[in-house]
Design an enzyme around this catalytic site. Structure first.
Site, PDB file in Angstrom:
ATOM      1  N   THR A  58      55.636  68.470 112.075  1.00 26.32           N
ATOM      2  CA  THR A  58      54.779  67.558 110.667  1.00 26.32           C
ATOM      3  C   THR A  58      54.877  66.145 110.898  1.00 26.32           C
ATOM      4  O   THR A  58      56.020  65.608 111.673  1.00 26.32           O
ATOM      5  CB  THR A  58      54.739  68.661 109.251  1.00 26.32           C
ATOM      6  OG1 THR A  58      56.744  67.960 109.069  1.00 26.32           O
ATOM      7  CG2 THR A  58      55.076  69.525 110.027  1.00 26.32           C
ATOM      8  N   THR A  60      54.670  63.250 108.782  1.00 25.65           N
ATOM      9  CA  THR A  60      55.971  63.136 108.286  1.00 25.65           C
ATOM     10  C   THR A  60      57.320  63.453 109.296  1.00 25.65           C
ATOM     11  O   THR A  60      58.073  62.118 108.563  1.00 25.65           O
ATOM     12  CB  THR A  60      56.466  63.275 107.015  1.00 25.65           C
ATOM     13  OG1 THR A  60      54.843  62.353 106.003  1.00 25.65           O
ATOM     14  CG2 THR A  60      57.370  62.350 105.994  1.00 25.65           C
ATOM     15  N   CYS A  61      57.846  64.483 109.095  1.00 29.49           N
ATOM     16  CA  CYS A  61      59.272  64.552 109.558  1.00 29.49           C
ATOM     17  C   CYS A  61      58.851  64.210 111.050  1.00 29.49           C
ATOM     18  O   CYS A  61      59.992  63.853 111.824  1.00 29.49           O
ATOM     19  CB  CYS A  61      59.366  66.145 110.227  1.00 29.49           C
ATOM     20  SG  CYS A  61      58.747  67.218 107.975  1.00 29.49           S
ATOM     21  N   SER A  62      57.630  64.078 112.087  1.00 29.26           N
ATOM     22  CA  SER A  62      57.544  63.492 112.905  1.00 29.26           C
ATOM     23  C   SER A  62      57.827  62.254 113.332  1.00 29.26           C
ATOM     24  O   SER A  62      57.882  61.523 114.336  1.00 29.26           O
ATOM     25  CB  SER A  62      56.569  64.111 114.023  1.00 29.26           C
ATOM     26  OG  SER A  62      57.123  65.736 114.233  1.00 29.26           O
TER      27      SER A  62
END
Length: 169
Positions: A58, A60-62
C-alpha cells in the site's frame, strides 16, 4: 483486549505465519512454504523491533514506512536490536513477496503475517472497520515491552517510524 505499554511482559502466546527467505526462493515469483513463527519463544531473549502496517504494497506502507526501517537497519543494530520484524494482516505469500520487492534478503527484516489481525486485535490495535492490523511499533527487550505506540492519525507515520523507535532506544 489489553494495549501493550512499556514495562508489560510481551504475551506468551504470539504466533505469526512466516515464509523464511532462501536463495532458491529469492525471486519474487517463487513461493516458499509458510510456517508458524512463535514470536514469544523466538524473541524471549532478544531485543526486537516489531512494526505493523495496515497492508503490504500500500502507498503509505511502501513509500513512507518500510523505507525508514530498511535505511536505518545499521543504526538499529548499533542500538543492540537483534531482530527487526514487520507484520501485517496479509497472508504469508504476500508478505514474502513484499520483502523480495523491497530487496530484503535473509533475516534482515522478518516479514510476518498476522492472519485475521489476531495479535493486533489481542492488544486492541487492529482497525475494527477494515479488520486490518493497525500502524504501530513495539520494542521488546528480553520479553519486556520498552516502547509501544500506535498511529491515531490516518496515513501518519510518526510514532511508528524507524526514527521514533530509534529515539526511544
Amino acid at each position: 483486549m489489553t494495549t501493550l505499554k512499556p514495562g508489560d511482559a510481551f504475551p506468551s502466546d504470539v504466533v505469526f505465519k512466516y515464509i523464511p527467505w532462501s536463495e532458491e526462493s529469492g525471486d519474487i515469483t517463487a513461493c516458499g512454504i509458510p510456517i508458524n513463527y512463535n514470536a514469544s519463544k523466538e524473541w524471549a531473549n532478544k531485543k526486537v523491533v516489531l512494526f505493523s502496517v495496515p497492508g503490504a504494497f500500500t502507498p503509505t506502507c511502501s513509500v513512507n514506512h518500510m523505507p525508514g526501517y530498511i535505511k536505518n537497519l545499521p543504526k538499529l543494530r548499533e542500538k543492540g536490536v537483534d531482530i527487526v520484524a514487520v507484520v501485517a494482516f496479509n497472508d504469508p505469500f504476500v508478505m514474502s513477496a513484499w520483502g523480495k520487492a523491497n530487496k530484503v534478503q535473509g533475516d534482515e527484516i522478518l516479514f510476518l503475517s498476522d492472519p485475521d489481525a489476531k495479535f493486533s486485535q489481542s492488544i486492541g490495535w487492529a482497525d475494527s472497520a477494515s479488520g486490518r492490523t493497525g500502524r504501530y511499533a513495539i520494542v521488546i527487550d528480553h520479553g519486556k515491552v520498552g516502547y509501544a505506540q500506535i498511529e491515531t492519525e490516518k496515513g501518519a507515520v510518526k510514532k511508528s517510524s524507524a526514527d521514533a523507535v530509534l529515539a526511544s532506544l
